[in-house]
Design a protein around this motif. Structure first.
Motif, PDB file in Angstrom:
ATOM      1  N   PRO A 322      -5.958  -7.139  11.731  1.00  0.00           N
ATOM      2  CA  PRO A 322      -6.200  -5.714  11.495  1.00  0.00           C
ATOM      3  C   PRO A 322      -7.642  -5.342  11.763  1.00  0.00           C
ATOM      4  O   PRO A 322      -8.545  -6.188  11.807  1.00  0.00           O
ATOM      5  CB  PRO A 322      -5.860  -5.563  10.004  1.00  0.00           C
ATOM      6  N   GLY A 323      -7.862  -4.053  11.916  1.00  0.00           N
ATOM      7  CA  GLY A 323      -9.206  -3.522  12.058  1.00  0.00           C
ATOM      8  C   GLY A 323      -9.775  -3.121  10.708  1.00  0.00           C
ATOM      9  O   GLY A 323      -9.339  -3.613   9.661  1.00  0.00           O
ATOM     10  N   ASN A 324     -10.719  -2.202  10.732  1.00  0.00           N
ATOM     11  CA  ASN A 324     -11.395  -1.793   9.495  1.00  0.00           C
ATOM     12  C   ASN A 324     -10.477  -0.936   8.638  1.00  0.00           C
ATOM     13  O   ASN A 324      -9.883   0.030   9.093  1.00  0.00           O
ATOM     14  CB  ASN A 324     -12.673  -1.023   9.823  1.00  0.00           C
ATOM     15  N   ALA A 325     -10.347  -1.308   7.358  1.00  0.00           N
ATOM     16  CA  ALA A 325      -9.419  -0.636   6.459  1.00  0.00           C
ATOM     17  C   ALA A 325      -9.992   0.690   5.960  1.00  0.00           C
ATOM     18  O   ALA A 325     -11.209   0.886   5.891  1.00  0.00           O
ATOM     19  CB  ALA A 325      -9.081  -1.536   5.277  1.00  0.00           C
ATOM     20  N   LEU A 326      -9.095   1.602   5.598  1.00  0.00           N
ATOM     21  CA  LEU A 326      -9.456   2.854   4.944  1.00  0.00           C
ATOM     22  C   LEU A 326      -8.940   2.789   3.517  1.00  0.00           C
ATOM     23  O   LEU A 326      -7.748   2.599   3.275  1.00  0.00           O
ATOM     24  CB  LEU A 326      -8.845   4.056   5.662  1.00  0.00           C
ATOM     25  N   GLN A 327      -9.831   2.936   2.565  1.00  0.00           N
ATOM     26  CA  GLN A 327      -9.461   2.901   1.147  1.00  0.00           C
ATOM     27  C   GLN A 327      -9.221   4.310   0.655  1.00  0.00           C
ATOM     28  O   GLN A 327     -10.062   5.192   0.803  1.00  0.00           O
ATOM     29  CB  GLN A 327     -10.571   2.234   0.339  1.00  0.00           C
ATOM     30  N   LEU A 328      -8.043   4.525   0.073  1.00  0.00           N
ATOM     31  CA  LEU A 328      -7.644   5.854  -0.376  1.00  0.00           C
ATOM     32  C   LEU A 328      -7.290   5.802  -1.855  1.00  0.00           C
ATOM     33  O   LEU A 328      -6.673   4.845  -2.319  1.00  0.00           O
ATOM     34  CB  LEU A 328      -6.433   6.346   0.417  1.00  0.00           C
ATOM     35  N   THR A 329      -7.656   6.850  -2.568  1.00  0.00           N
ATOM     36  CA  THR A 329      -7.373   6.935  -3.993  1.00  0.00           C
ATOM     37  C   THR A 329      -6.610   8.224  -4.275  1.00  0.00           C
ATOM     38  O   THR A 329      -7.012   9.301  -3.833  1.00  0.00           O
ATOM     39  CB  THR A 329      -8.675   6.920  -4.822  1.00  0.00           C
ATOM     40  N   ALA A 330      -5.512   8.098  -5.000  1.00  0.00           N
ATOM     41  CA  ALA A 330      -4.761   9.252  -5.480  1.00  0.00           C
ATOM     42  C   ALA A 330      -4.994   9.359  -6.975  1.00  0.00           C
ATOM     43  O   ALA A 330      -4.754   8.405  -7.723  1.00  0.00           O
ATOM     44  CB  ALA A 330      -3.280   9.095  -5.178  1.00  0.00           C
ATOM     45  N   GLU A 331      -5.467  10.516  -7.431  1.00  0.00           N
ATOM     46  CA  GLU A 331      -5.807  10.699  -8.831  1.00  0.00           C
ATOM     47  C   GLU A 331      -5.214  12.004  -9.337  1.00  0.00           C
ATOM     48  O   GLU A 331      -5.317  13.047  -8.693  1.00  0.00           O
ATOM     49  CB  GLU A 331      -7.317  10.702  -9.026  1.00  0.00           C
ATOM     50  N   LEU A 332      -4.606  11.936 -10.516  1.00  0.00           N
ATOM     51  CA  LEU A 332      -4.059  13.115 -11.154  1.00  0.00           C
ATOM     52  C   LEU A 332      -5.197  13.848 -11.866  1.00  0.00           C
ATOM     53  O   LEU A 332      -5.881  13.261 -12.713  1.00  0.00           O
ATOM     54  CB  LEU A 332      -2.977  12.710 -12.154  1.00  0.00           C
ATOM     55  N   VAL A 333      -5.423  15.104 -11.529  1.00  0.00           N
ATOM     56  CA  VAL A 333      -6.551  15.854 -12.078  1.00  0.00           C
ATOM     57  C   VAL A 333      -6.092  17.240 -12.473  1.00  0.00           C
ATOM     58  O   VAL A 333      -5.058  17.742 -12.017  1.00  0.00           O
ATOM     59  CB  VAL A 333      -7.711  15.960 -11.064  1.00  0.00           C
ATOM     60  N   ASP A 334      -6.872  17.849 -13.359  1.00  0.00           N
ATOM     61  CA  ASP A 334      -6.705  19.260 -13.686  1.00  0.00           C
ATOM     62  C   ASP A 334      -7.697  20.043 -12.829  1.00  0.00           C
ATOM     63  O   ASP A 334      -8.878  19.692 -12.779  1.00  0.00           O
ATOM     64  CB  ASP A 334      -6.986  19.500 -15.158  1.00  0.00           C
ATOM     65  N   PRO A 335      -7.264  21.092 -12.143  1.00  0.00           N
ATOM     66  CA  PRO A 335      -8.180  21.831 -11.267  1.00  0.00           C
ATOM     67  C   PRO A 335      -9.399  22.371 -11.973  1.00  0.00           C
ATOM     68  O   PRO A 335     -10.451  22.551 -11.357  1.00  0.00           O
ATOM     69  CB  PRO A 335      -7.296  22.974 -10.731  1.00  0.00           C
ATOM     70  N   SER A 336      -9.286  22.630 -13.304  1.00  0.00           N
ATOM     71  CA  SER A 336     -10.426  23.164 -14.027  1.00  0.00           C
ATOM     72  C   SER A 336     -11.462  22.101 -14.352  1.00  0.00           C
ATOM     73  O   SER A 336     -12.553  22.411 -14.814  1.00  0.00           O
ATOM     74  CB  SER A 336      -9.952  23.814 -15.326  1.00  0.00           C
ATOM     75  N   GLY A 337     -11.105  20.850 -14.175  1.00  0.00           N
ATOM     76  CA  GLY A 337     -12.018  19.768 -14.496  1.00  0.00           C
ATOM     77  C   GLY A 337     -11.874  19.243 -15.900  1.00  0.00           C
ATOM     78  O   GLY A 337     -12.583  18.312 -16.301  1.00  0.00           O
ATOM     79  N   ALA A 338     -10.959  19.804 -16.679  1.00  0.00           N
ATOM     80  CA  ALA A 338     -10.756  19.350 -18.051  1.00  0.00           C
ATOM     81  C   ALA A 338     -10.037  18.005 -18.059  1.00  0.00           C
ATOM     82  O   ALA A 338      -9.291  17.684 -17.132  1.00  0.00           O
ATOM     83  CB  ALA A 338      -9.939  20.380 -18.824  1.00  0.00           C
ATOM     84  N   PRO A 339     -10.233  17.206 -19.092  1.00  0.00           N
ATOM     85  CA  PRO A 339      -9.540  15.918 -19.171  1.00  0.00           C
ATOM     86  C   PRO A 339      -8.050  16.110 -19.400  1.00  0.00           C
ATOM     87  O   PRO A 339      -7.621  17.125 -19.947  1.00  0.00           O
ATOM     88  CB  PRO A 339     -10.207  15.229 -20.365  1.00  0.00           C
ATOM     89  N   ILE A 340      -7.268  15.139 -18.978  1.00  0.00           N
ATOM     90  CA  ILE A 340      -5.819  15.192 -19.116  1.00  0.00           C
ATOM     91  C   ILE A 340      -5.411  14.253 -20.235  1.00  0.00           C
ATOM     92  O   ILE A 340      -5.829  13.096 -20.270  1.00  0.00           O
ATOM     93  CB  ILE A 340      -5.118  14.788 -17.805  1.00  0.00           C
ATOM     94  N   THR A 341      -4.589  14.752 -21.149  1.00  0.00           N
ATOM     95  CA  THR A 341      -4.074  13.917 -22.224  1.00  0.00           C
ATOM     96  C   THR A 341      -2.563  14.033 -22.260  1.00  0.00           C
ATOM     97  O   THR A 341      -1.997  15.055 -21.886  1.00  0.00           O
ATOM     98  CB  THR A 341      -4.641  14.347 -23.589  1.00  0.00           C
ATOM     99  N   GLY A 342      -1.926  12.981 -22.705  1.00  0.00           N
ATOM    100  CA  GLY A 342      -0.488  13.009 -22.906  1.00  0.00           C
ATOM    101  C   GLY A 342       0.343  12.995 -21.653  1.00  0.00           C
ATOM    102  O   GLY A 342       1.514  13.370 -21.696  1.00  0.00           O
ATOM    103  N   VAL A 343      -0.197  12.578 -20.532  1.00  0.00           N
ATOM    104  CA  VAL A 343       0.554  12.508 -19.281  1.00  0.00           C
ATOM    105  C   VAL A 343       0.443  11.099 -18.730  1.00  0.00           C
ATOM    106  O   VAL A 343      -0.641  10.509 -18.725  1.00  0.00           O
ATOM    107  CB  VAL A 343       0.025  13.517 -18.244  1.00  0.00           C
ATOM    108  N   ARG A 344       1.570  10.557 -18.302  1.00  0.00           N
ATOM    109  CA  ARG A 344       1.574   9.236 -17.694  1.00  0.00           C
ATOM    110  C   ARG A 344       2.313   9.287 -16.364  1.00  0.00           C
ATOM    111  O   ARG A 344       3.201  10.108 -16.167  1.00  0.00           O
ATOM    112  CB  ARG A 344       2.248   8.202 -18.604  1.00  0.00           C
ATOM    113  N   ILE A 345       1.932   8.395 -15.464  1.00  0.00           N
ATOM    114  CA  ILE A 345       2.596   8.305 -14.164  1.00  0.00           C
ATOM    115  C   ILE A 345       3.628   7.196 -14.235  1.00  0.00           C
ATOM    116  O   ILE A 345       3.289   6.022 -14.430  1.00  0.00           O
ATOM    117  CB  ILE A 345       1.581   8.019 -13.045  1.00  0.00           C
TER     118      ILE A 345
END
Length: 800
Positions: A322-345
């Motif tokens: 393979p060639g050079n890898a691309l590292q990607l992150t998927a993150e669950l966020v609130d658009p307002s920037g507030a922390p998320i509680t009580g949610v699981r993936i």
């Protein structure tokens, strides 16, 4: 205040009680409070200001309504018809504290009222009494009475009792063990602000009688909300519906509909009050739904904008690397920037779609490859479907990082990500700011209609060009383009074991030097310098597996944007001798045949010891293969001229075809034909003295005189291959003489007279120097009869 959930319909006409609680988790995470609570909100999400230590807001609506009619006749025949109705509602915002207890259990506990709760209530009792019993039996007299109380806009800043909602994310159930008691507490709260009224008609038939009024609260009628043990609110809370732990838990699915969804979680319980004929059938219904925050699954990478796929950089090593890898992150966020509680993936799915399957790793490696494996794959042993799918379950965090590895320098794909949350939602990953569909994440970073990385376009000034563009205009030549599309130049090629890519602004020329001598290497440099492709020249050598006799540089085209096969400028040994030559006027129509130097020297002895001129002749053939023509069509070439005396003693000179010409030096002052003949005659006299007594000597003297009076020259013509600008690399420099037809004169150049060797492609066909029109005593070879060489250069096989 408008309810936030759809009113459930029980289908019953008796008692209907609805308790609705809509959890504004969007407000928990900074969503704006709507309705009458927030006035003139600032642009964008604004987090609420909690006063009781809460971290979330819950909008609740408690409502109870009933309508009941009853008729009773006693033994005497006296009858009483009674109608009871009541309606009350309380709504507002509560502060709650969120507790994630682990093991998938989420609890919302009420800690205070946010602002004030607002309520209203009304209740009526109307009865008609007929057939009053007396000593004379039943009378025809009747009486009517009605009393009511109401409380409008009652405001409370306290929440009666305790309130919790428990969500079991693992079992996917919910319970509300205390809402029934809270529901039951509201009537007495509302009674505190009541207004009572009543009227009594002792004899409705007497139109002159005025109704009588009573304000005695002790005889207040309270409908189904009386103080007896059978009141529905108590029974519903302790035995039937709202306290789910006493029976069975309701499914969680409907509760977790996204904000604005249509199906609330609802429950209905049957209630019976009284016994026998006095039994009342009623129902208690409730709806409960959590209004979910507008969460986003953001996909990002610190290297996304500058990453481009690469292939195997060690082409001589066996195996697919393979060639050079691309590292990607998927993150669950609130658009307002507030922390998320009580949610699981619960589950996160990654997949690549429409992935390219180009042969090989670039245009010419491995040459003629048939490997069409996916060009981009997930770098994980868990990946399936040829590395195109990847799945994770029961994530312990709200983010996940993966690596995508490329196997081709021009590979492309579309990445999609989905996360299934424990609250029942499925959220699609987005790359914020991407043009077009943000959920279709283009790999590499590129425009929707392109397969070329935007970073490469910016680097090579290819922005705005289509993938199939082939429009380079530099260097100047006949038509645009170099036969390779923008995508093909981006995908690139291997040159002697090293990857190289094309130039989006300048025409690329690939030379396949199968000889690899010092002279051919020098010729390639002369060719590049003259044509103007010095910075976009790529020279392949044999033995690397990057080219074969097909001479096609983009052999591994696949389904990438292309104009078709584009050939290289091929240099090939020629054992037949002669001068280097091109067998066509396009790279795709021929190649350059290069005889060994010894074979060239046999016909051009003056080139012996002049490797620079030999290399120049190869470069000329390379340019000819790219459409560059000689200054003119042809010359006379090598011609023998013989001087002789006519009968009147005049000297005449004739060419091989019998044409009479004058032969003079370039100044025109010397008659070279007469000089040849006089010298030949002098030598003949000396020879005659020695052969005076030899038989047949006179014939030998005659032959010798003829030979001594003969000269051979390479004769150039005006407008021929020696004409035009002296700097033209395509102009020849080996003429010994030039012929002026109007004067019927052959002008012989002095030794070294044409030693101006050119190495460029001028943009004019007009002669300069000794070829200029005003040259004294006359122009030698004049203007070129062909177009300016600069405008004839073409390497594109597809040019017209």
């Amino acid at each position: 205040m408008q309810p936030l959930v759809r009113e459930p319909s029980s289908g019953l006409s008796a008692v209907t009680r609805t308790a609705r609680a809509a959890l504004f988790a969007g407000l928990v995470l900074g969503g704006a409070v709507t309705g009458s609570v927030a006035q003139d909100p600032a642009p964008g999400p604004q987090p609420p200001k909690f006063k009781h230590g809460g971290d979330a807001l819950v909008q609740v609506t408690f409502r109870s309504a009933s309508h009941h009619e009853q008729r009773r006749t006693d033994e005497s025949g006296e009858s009483v018809a009674t109608v009871h109705t009541h309606d009350w509602e309380v709504s507002g915002l509560l502060e709650v504290k969120t507790h994630a207890l682990g093991a998938g259990l989420l609890v919302f506990t009420v800690v205070g009222v946010y602002g004030e709760l607002e309520g209203h209530a009304s209740e009526t009792r109307a009865w008609v009494r007929k057939g009053l019993a007396g000593e004379g039996g039943l009378s025809r007299w009747e009486e009517r009475a009605q009393e009511s109380w109401s409380a409008q806009k009652v405001r409370k800043d306290r929440f009666p009792g305790a309130g919790t909602i428990e969500i079991d994310l693992d079992r996917r159930t919910w319970t509300a063990p205390e809402l029934g008691d809270v529901f039951d507490a509201w009537p007495s709260q509302l009674h505190e602000r009541e207004r009572y009224s009543a009227e009594w008609h002792p004899d409705p038939s007497d139109e002159t009688a005025q109704p009588r009024f009573s304000f005695d609260k002790q005889i207040r009628m309270t409908g189904l909300l009386g103080d007896g043990p059978d009141r529905p609110s108590k029974r519903s809370a302790t035995e039937l519906g709202l306290q789910q732990k006493l029976s069975r838990a309701n499914p969680l699915t409907a509760m977790v509909k996204p904000k604005g969804g249509a199906d609330p979680l609802l429950g209905t319980a049957a209630i019976e009050i009284g016994q026998g004929k006095n039994r009342i059938s009623a129902s208690v219904s409730w709806a409960l739904r959590r209004e979910l925050p507008e969460l986003e699954l953001r996909v990002s990478s610190p290297d996304f904008e500058r990453w481009r796929p690469t292939g195997d950089r060690l082409p001589l090593v066996e195996g697919r690397l393979p060639g050079n890898a691309l590292q990607l992150t998927a993150e669950l966020v609130d658009p307002s920037g507030a922390p998320i509680t009580g949610v699981r993936i619960r589950r996160m799915r990654w997949w690549l779609e429409d992935t390219s399957r180009l042969p090989g790793v670039c245009l010419n490696w491995p040459y003629g490859s048939t490997d069409t494996s996916p060009d981009l794959e997930f770098d994980s042993s868990r990946a399936t479907d040829e590395g195109q799918r990847l799945e994770f379950t029961d994530l312990t965090t709200l983010r996940k990082t993966v690596r995508v590895v490329p196997y081709d320098f021009g590979g492309w794909s579309t990445l999609r990500v989905e996360a299934d949350l424990d609250d029942g939602r499925t959220i699609r990953g987005r790359r914020k700011g991407q043009s077009g569909d943000e959920t279709a994440i283009r790999l590499p970073d590129r425009e929707p209609d392109s397969r070329v990385a935007t970073s490469w376009k910016l680097l090579l000034h290819g922005t705005g060009k289509a993938d199939d563009a082939d429009d380079e205009t530099e260097p100047e030549g006949a038509g645009a383009g170099d036969g390779l599309t923008l995508f093909e130049e981006y995908r690139g090629f291997y040159v002697n074991g090293e990857f190289d890519y094309g130039d989006a602004e300048r025409k690329d020329v690939i030379v396949y030097d199968q000889i690899g001598s010092r002279s051919t290497r020098e010729a390639s440099q002369l060719f590049a310098s003259a044509s103007g492709v010095t910075w976009s020249l790529h020279v392949l050598r044999p033995g690397q597996g990057e080219m074969n006799d097909s001479r096609v540089i983009n052999r591994n085209r696949g389904n990438g944007p292309t104009r078709g096969p584009q050939h290289v400028v091929s240099l090939k040994s020629d054992a037949r001798g002669g001068m280097p030559c091109a067998t066509g006027n396009r790279p795709g129509r021929g190649e350059v045949l290069v005889p060994a130097p010894e074979l060239v020297y046999r016909i051009a002895p003056r080139l012996r010891g002049r490797r620079d001129l030999y290399a120049r002749s190869i470069a000329q053939a390379m340019l000819a293969l790219c459409g560059v023509r000689r200054p003119g069509v042809s010359d006379w070439g090598m011609v023998s001229f013989q001087a002789a005396r006519a009968e009147d003693g005049a000297v005449i000179v004739t060419g091989g075809d019998g044409t009479r010409v004058q032969v003079r030096d370039e100044s025109g002052k010397r008659d070279l034909g007469a000089e040849w003949l006089r010298a030949a005659e002098r030598d003949a006299d000396v020879l005659r003295r020695h052969l005076r007594s030899v038989q047949g000597g006179e014939r030998a003297i005659e032959a010798a005189t003829k030979a001594l009076a003969t000269r051979s020259f390479y004769v150039a013509l005006r407008g021929g291959i020696h004409s035009g600008p002296l700097a033209n690399i395509m102009r020849q420099t080996f003429a010994d003489a030039y012929y002026v037809p109007e004067a019927r004169t052959l002008y012989v150049l002095p030794p070294g007279g044409d030693d101006r060797v050119g190495y460029s492609l001028p943009s004019t066909s007009e002669g300069d120097g000794f070829n200029a029109k005003d040259h004294t005593p006359r122009p030698r070879f004049g203007d070129s009869s062909n177009p300016a060489p600069r405008g004839t250069f073409v390497v594109n096989d597809h040019a017209q």
